[in-house]
Design an enzyme around this catalytic site. Structure first.
Site, PDB file in Angstrom:
ATOM      1  N   TYR A  42      -3.360   4.929   4.384  1.00 11.56           N
ATOM      2  CA  TYR A  42      -2.766   6.122   4.972  1.00 11.56           C
ATOM      3  C   TYR A  42      -3.675   6.781   6.001  1.00 11.56           C
ATOM      4  O   TYR A  42      -3.219   7.586   6.820  1.00 11.56           O
ATOM      5  CB  TYR A  42      -2.418   7.145   3.884  1.00 11.56           C
ATOM      6  CG  TYR A  42      -1.268   6.753   2.983  1.00 11.56           C
ATOM      7  CD1 TYR A  42      -0.556   5.586   3.190  1.00 11.56           C
ATOM      8  CD2 TYR A  42      -0.901   7.549   1.914  1.00 11.56           C
ATOM      9  CE1 TYR A  42       0.488   5.216   2.359  1.00 11.56           C
ATOM     10  CE2 TYR A  42       0.145   7.199   1.074  1.00 11.56           C
ATOM     11  CZ  TYR A  42       0.829   6.033   1.304  1.00 11.56           C
ATOM     12  OH  TYR A  42       1.872   5.666   0.479  1.00 11.56           O
ATOM     13  N   LYS A  48      -4.444  -5.346  -5.344  1.00 12.73           N
ATOM     14  CA  LYS A  48      -3.875  -6.628  -4.916  1.00 12.73           C
ATOM     15  C   LYS A  48      -5.025  -7.518  -4.461  1.00 12.73           C
ATOM     16  O   LYS A  48      -5.078  -7.982  -3.308  1.00 12.73           O
ATOM     17  CB  LYS A  48      -2.847  -6.428  -3.809  1.00 12.73           C
ATOM     18  CG  LYS A  48      -1.500  -5.927  -4.293  1.00 12.73           C
ATOM     19  CD  LYS A  48      -0.764  -6.955  -5.150  1.00 12.73           C
ATOM     20  CE  LYS A  48      -0.236  -8.099  -4.326  1.00 12.73           C
ATOM     21  NZ  LYS A  48       0.520  -9.082  -5.180  1.00 12.73           N
ATOM     22  N   ASP A  60       1.851  -5.363  -8.397  1.00 11.92           N
ATOM     23  CA  ASP A  60       3.236  -5.745  -8.653  1.00 11.92           C
ATOM     24  C   ASP A  60       3.475  -5.989 -10.141  1.00 11.92           C
ATOM     25  O   ASP A  60       4.534  -5.637 -10.681  1.00 11.92           O
ATOM     26  CB  ASP A  60       3.631  -6.968  -7.818  1.00 11.92           C
ATOM     27  CG  ASP A  60       2.626  -8.103  -7.894  1.00 11.92           C
ATOM     28  OD1 ASP A  60       1.501  -7.896  -8.388  1.00 11.92           O
ATOM     29  OD2 ASP A  60       2.963  -9.219  -7.439  1.00 11.92           O
ATOM     30  N   ASP A 119       5.568   7.427  -8.559  1.00 11.21           N
ATOM     31  CA  ASP A 119       6.986   7.762  -8.436  1.00 11.21           C
ATOM     32  C   ASP A 119       7.821   6.935  -9.413  1.00 11.21           C
ATOM     33  O   ASP A 119       8.805   7.427  -9.981  1.00 11.21           O
ATOM     34  CB  ASP A 119       7.465   7.532  -7.002  1.00 11.21           C
ATOM     35  CG  ASP A 119       7.194   8.725  -6.107  1.00 11.21           C
ATOM     36  OD1 ASP A 119       6.414   9.602  -6.512  1.00 11.21           O
ATOM     37  OD2 ASP A 119       7.753   8.782  -4.996  1.00 11.21           O
ATOM     38  N   ASP A 123       0.646   5.927  -4.996  1.00 10.34           N
ATOM     39  CA  ASP A 123       1.838   6.632  -4.527  1.00 10.34           C
ATOM     40  C   ASP A 123       3.095   5.976  -5.096  1.00 10.34           C
ATOM     41  O   ASP A 123       3.969   6.643  -5.677  1.00 10.34           O
ATOM     42  CB  ASP A 123       1.856   6.591  -2.997  1.00 10.34           C
ATOM     43  CG  ASP A 123       2.901   7.504  -2.384  1.00 10.34           C
ATOM     44  OD1 ASP A 123       3.645   8.169  -3.132  1.00 10.34           O
ATOM     45  OD2 ASP A 123       2.969   7.568  -1.145  1.00 10.34           O
TER      46      ASP A 123
END
Length: 351
Positions: free
Chosen positions: A137, A188, A221, A249, A245
């Site tokens: 970001y 990852k 994942d 959620d 993030d």
């Protein structure tokens, strides 16, 4: 000394839910000085910038900041660097609140409101610790341009330094020691160099100073899958900015509604913590009195606990929310018909 809590209602449903959190704050901590400022689209409309120097200075000199939400279709065509969301990102960056705490707990009264079966979420209580001020970001270079072959492209850079990983990991260790003592670090590392570096650094930090904490690693994942398969296996999840993030959620929906989830963003010693509901500005219901104020009120609870040193007041807020839900208080997102104010009334009655 007098403590100061800065309220930044922002946009969309932000002003509605922060107004109710203010009512609760006045009840449980009447000696705290409450001030207000503008951020996001509201700040753009008033002064042309999503975060003014005046608001930033107020935040720096406050003991805690409670923010509602930013953004909405009104500002959709504003240049990206001046959009409402940049007010929030810049506030996080300037305050250097690098550790984002997103709890996901399922109130007993809302077990059957979850999208998962009762046995999967009953008693759920996990904490996601998300690095907040670096990663993809904020990394450079970033942009949209044309390459040497005339092909248009857009790109962002995921980059972390060792000190940035170290400071958020140490906070995760501290939080885990106060809970069940287990951390699952998410990355990852199989396809990203920054992910491999993240895993290597977290492992080294654990070896050097992670006593009392059990550390495991999981690919992002796989963690997303496990959160809906068996979420109660997790105690603390540590993740970088992007994966934190997304996963937080997802975890929010395990609890019955994203309208129930607060968050805290913490920095170093003496830095005002930034507290905000996870739900965003929800422009489709803004101004209709339909928004669930619980996430904002529970964000106040986190501010009282983590930045203002008022654990007794925080406990009162948590108990009042639980009591209101147990007695059937529900906004529409929870299957009820209460307005924003009526839901807050029920919580205040529970105090």
């Amino acid at each position: 000394m007098t403590q100061t809590l800065l309220l930044l209602p922002g946009d969309g449903i932000g002003p509605e839910v922060i107004a109710q959190a203010r009512r609760v704050a006045e009840q449980v901590a009447p000696d705290i000085t409450l001030t207000e400022g503008l951020v996001g689209g509201a700040a753009i409309d008033a002064g042309g910038t999503p975060l003014s120097n005046e608001t930033l200075e107020k935040a720096r000199t406050s003991d805690a900041v409670l923010l509602g939400a930013v953004g909405g279709p009104k500002w959709a065509n504003v240049e990206r660097i001046h959009r409402p969301e940049m007010g929030l990102l810049n506030l996080r960056k300037e305050l250097d609140v690098f550790a984002n705490l997103r709890p996901a707990y399922c109130f007993e009264a809302l077990v059957d409101a979850s999208s998962l079966k009762r046995d999967r979420v009953e008693g759920l209580d996990l904490m996601i610790v998300r690095e907040l001020t670096s990663g993809v970001y904020f990394g450079e270079p970033r942009g949209v341009d044309t390459d040497e072959n005339g092909i248009r492209r857009g790109y962002d850079t995921s980059i972390y330094t060792a000190p940035e990983i170290e400071r958020v990991t140490r906070i995760a260790f501290e939080i885990a020691r106060g809970r069940d003592g287990r951390i699952c670090s998410v990355d990852k590392s199989n396809v990203m160099e920054s992910g491999h570096f993240w895993r290597t650094e977290v492992t080294a930090l654990h070896e050097a100073g992670g006593s009392g904490v059990e550390l495991t690693h999981m690919l992002a994942d796989a963690c997303a899958m496990e959160l809906v398969r068996n979420p109660k296996q997790f105690d603390v999840i540590l993740a970088d900015n992007l994966f934190g993030d997304l996963l937080s959620d997802e975890a929010a929906m395990l609890t019955g509604s994203i309208g129930m989830l607060p968050s805290a963003s913490l920095g170093g010693e003496g830095v005002a913590g930034l507290f905000e509901p996870v739900h965003g500005s929800a422009p489709d219901i803004a101004g209709k009195g339909l928004a669930n104020p619980c996430a904002a009120i529970l964000s106040l609870e986190m501010a009282l606990r983590w930045s203002l040193g008022r654990p007794d007041a925080a406990d009162r807020v948590m108990a009042a929310v639980s009591k209101a839900l147990k007695e059937g208080a529900r906004t529409s997102d929870l299957g009820g018909s209460m307005s924003t104010q009526e839901m807050a009334d029920a919580i205040i009655a529970g105090l």
